[in-house]
Design an enzyme around this catalytic site. Structure first.
Site, PDB file in Angstrom:
ATOM      1  N   SER A  78      -6.265  -6.592   6.070  1.00  0.00           N
ATOM      2  CA  SER A  78      -4.843  -6.271   6.228  1.00  0.00           C
ATOM      3  C   SER A  78      -4.528  -4.851   5.752  1.00  0.00           C
ATOM      4  O   SER A  78      -4.998  -4.423   4.690  1.00  0.00           O
ATOM      5  CB  SER A  78      -4.007  -7.269   5.409  1.00  0.00           C
ATOM      6  N   LYS A  94      -0.462  -5.648   8.737  1.00  0.00           N
ATOM      7  CA  LYS A  94      -0.101  -5.093   7.428  1.00  0.00           C
ATOM      8  C   LYS A  94       0.868  -6.082   6.770  1.00  0.00           C
ATOM      9  O   LYS A  94       1.667  -6.728   7.466  1.00  0.00           O
ATOM     10  CB  LYS A  94       0.567  -3.721   7.644  1.00  0.00           C
ATOM     11  N   CYS A 125      -1.504  -7.886  -4.166  1.00  0.00           N
ATOM     12  CA  CYS A 125      -1.337  -6.438  -4.035  1.00  0.00           C
ATOM     13  C   CYS A 125      -1.293  -5.798  -5.424  1.00  0.00           C
ATOM     14  O   CYS A 125      -0.466  -6.187  -6.258  1.00  0.00           O
ATOM     15  CB  CYS A 125      -0.051  -6.096  -3.285  1.00  0.00           C
ATOM     16  N   ILE A 170     -12.250  -9.535  -1.127  1.00  0.00           N
ATOM     17  CA  ILE A 170     -11.381  -9.214  -2.234  1.00  0.00           C
ATOM     18  C   ILE A 170     -10.284  -8.250  -1.767  1.00  0.00           C
ATOM     19  O   ILE A 170     -10.476  -7.508  -0.802  1.00  0.00           O
ATOM     20  CB  ILE A 170     -12.152  -8.567  -3.425  1.00  0.00           C
ATOM     21  N   GLY A 222     -14.938  -6.113   1.376  1.00  0.00           N
ATOM     22  CA  GLY A 222     -15.076  -5.222   0.229  1.00  0.00           C
ATOM     23  C   GLY A 222     -16.199  -4.245   0.503  1.00  0.00           C
ATOM     24  O   GLY A 222     -17.359  -4.514   0.202  1.00  0.00           O
ATOM     25  N   GLY A 229     -12.394  -2.931   6.176  1.00  0.00           N
ATOM     26  CA  GLY A 229     -11.194  -2.232   5.739  1.00  0.00           C
ATOM     27  C   GLY A 229     -11.367  -0.737   5.752  1.00  0.00           C
ATOM     28  O   GLY A 229     -11.174  -0.066   6.770  1.00  0.00           O
TER      29      GLY A 229
HETATM   30  O1  RRO Z   1       0.408  -1.495   0.324  1.00  0.00           O
HETATM   31  C1  RRO Z   1      -0.417  -1.397  -0.607  1.00  0.00           C
HETATM   32  O2  RRO Z   1      -0.335  -0.513  -1.467  1.00  0.00           O
HETATM   33  C2  RRO Z   1      -1.541  -2.333  -0.748  1.00  0.00           C
HETATM   34  C3  RRO Z   1      -1.458  -3.705  -0.542  1.00  0.00           C
HETATM   35 BR1  RRO Z   1       0.075  -4.552   0.076  1.00  0.00          BR
HETATM   36  C4  RRO Z   1      -2.572  -4.534  -0.834  1.00  0.00           C
HETATM   37  O3  RRO Z   1      -2.560  -5.766  -0.714  1.00  0.00           O
HETATM   38  N1  RRO Z   1      -3.686  -3.937  -1.294  1.00  0.00           N
HETATM   39  C5  RRO Z   1      -3.784  -2.594  -1.475  1.00  0.00           C
HETATM   40  O4  RRO Z   1      -4.830  -2.085  -1.902  1.00  0.00           O
HETATM   41  N2  RRO Z   1      -2.695  -1.808  -1.190  1.00  0.00           N
END
Ligand code: RRO
Length: 291
Positions: free
Chosen positions: A17, A45, A130, A190, A242, A264
């Site tokens: 995501s 997202k 997050c 993760i 990860g 990612g």
């Molecule tokens: O938007 C972010 O800063 C963010 C989210 Br929602 C998340 O779940 N993981 C991340 O590393 N950044």
């Protein structure tokens, strides 16, 4: 054939995501993107009930074998997502998973009811991990909060609920057990590891928010160990991620117990990484890992 909680997938590689903007990619690549979409399912997202601007810049900092982000969840909010983004994401040729995050149980209920009612949505990922937003209720850090949240959400939708676990706890398996007990259909892990960096030129924190979440190859061995611990503890499937950069990395995650994998940070370097890794995986099954 791989599947996501019973939904058949063409291959086992998803996106993590927030790391691939399919709407922007469609603008750039046009319909060619639909003919050769890199992922077997698309995870949006994370959205929140109300719109968010996200954190001030600088939001990203490169580190050895990785990067730290502090994006801060910018998004259009539930209504903006449903009206503007969902129709476009529904045109993708793969099942759609919508990632949601809220600061309290009532807001999670609102999100899951609204998103779960849409036939374009195949599954919902609950982002309780997050590292970049300050929430009064850090659900994903406490098994008791996780089970209570799932028990509130489970009756609201028949769609698969995937719980995105945080790596920033001593015992991620305990949270995974709580998610399963509450009725989650799968876990994903993760999310990023809490991290900081300082700008050598100024001595100030490199990110405006002061800290962020580390991703990329640097976190891969940590992700593999957490995945191993979680999949030993629960019987629901796990989506492992990860620092996956190639098919051999993805094969390691399958060997550690993942049913599916997600890419990612590597997609920022190579937007076609998803399909490349799916193809490489064909020849990189466990036992044939590179040496
Ligand atoms: O938007 C972010 O800063 C963010 C989210 Br929602 C998340 O779940 N993981 C991340 O590393 N950044």
């Amino acid at each position: 054939m791989p599947d996501l909680c019973g939904i058949p997938l063409a291959h086992p590689v998803l996106n993590a995501s927030g790391t691939y903007d399919a709407i922007a990619a469609r603008r750039v690549f046009g319909d060619a993107l639909l003919e050769d979409f890199p992922f077997a399912a698309f995870v949006s997202k994370t959205i929140t009930p109300e719109p968010r601007a996200g954190n001030a810049p600088r939001r990203i900092w490169e580190t050895p074998a990785g990067m730290i982000n502090s994006i801060g969840l910018p998004n259009k909010g539930l209504e903006g997502f449903l009206v503007e983004d969902l129709p476009q994401l529904a045109e993708l040729p793969v099942p759609l998973v919508v990632s949601v995050m809220a600061t309290g149980r009532e807001e999670f209920v609102r999100l899951v009811e609204a998103v779960g009612a849409r036939e374009e949505v195949a599954a919902i990922e609950l982002n309780v991990s997050c590292p970049n937003v300050h929430s009064g209720l850090i659900v994903g850090e406490q098994p008791s909060e996780t089970v209570a949240l799932l028990q509130a959400l489970r009756p609201l939708t028949a769609k698969p609920l995937i719980v995105k676990l945080t790596p920033n706890v001593a015992d991620p398996a305990a949270v995974a057990i709580a998610a399963e007990e509450g009725g989650a259909d799968a876990v994903s892990l993760i999310n990023t590891l809490k991290a900081s960096a300082f700008d050598p030129a100024s001595g100030e924190p490199a990110l405006a928010a002061g800290h962020g979440g580390l991703s990329g190859p640097a976190v891969r061995p940590i992700a593999l160990q957490q995945l191993r611990a979680v999949t030993a503890a629960v019987s629901v499937p796990a989506i492992g991620m990860g620092g996956i950069c190639d098919g051999a990395d993805a094969a390691e995650f399958l060997a550690a117990g993942a049913s599916l994998v997600a890419v990612g940070t590597e997609s920022f370097r190579d937007p076609g990484a998803g399909s490349r890794i799916a193809a490489e995986l064909e020849t990189a099954r466990p036992g044939t890992l590179r040496v």
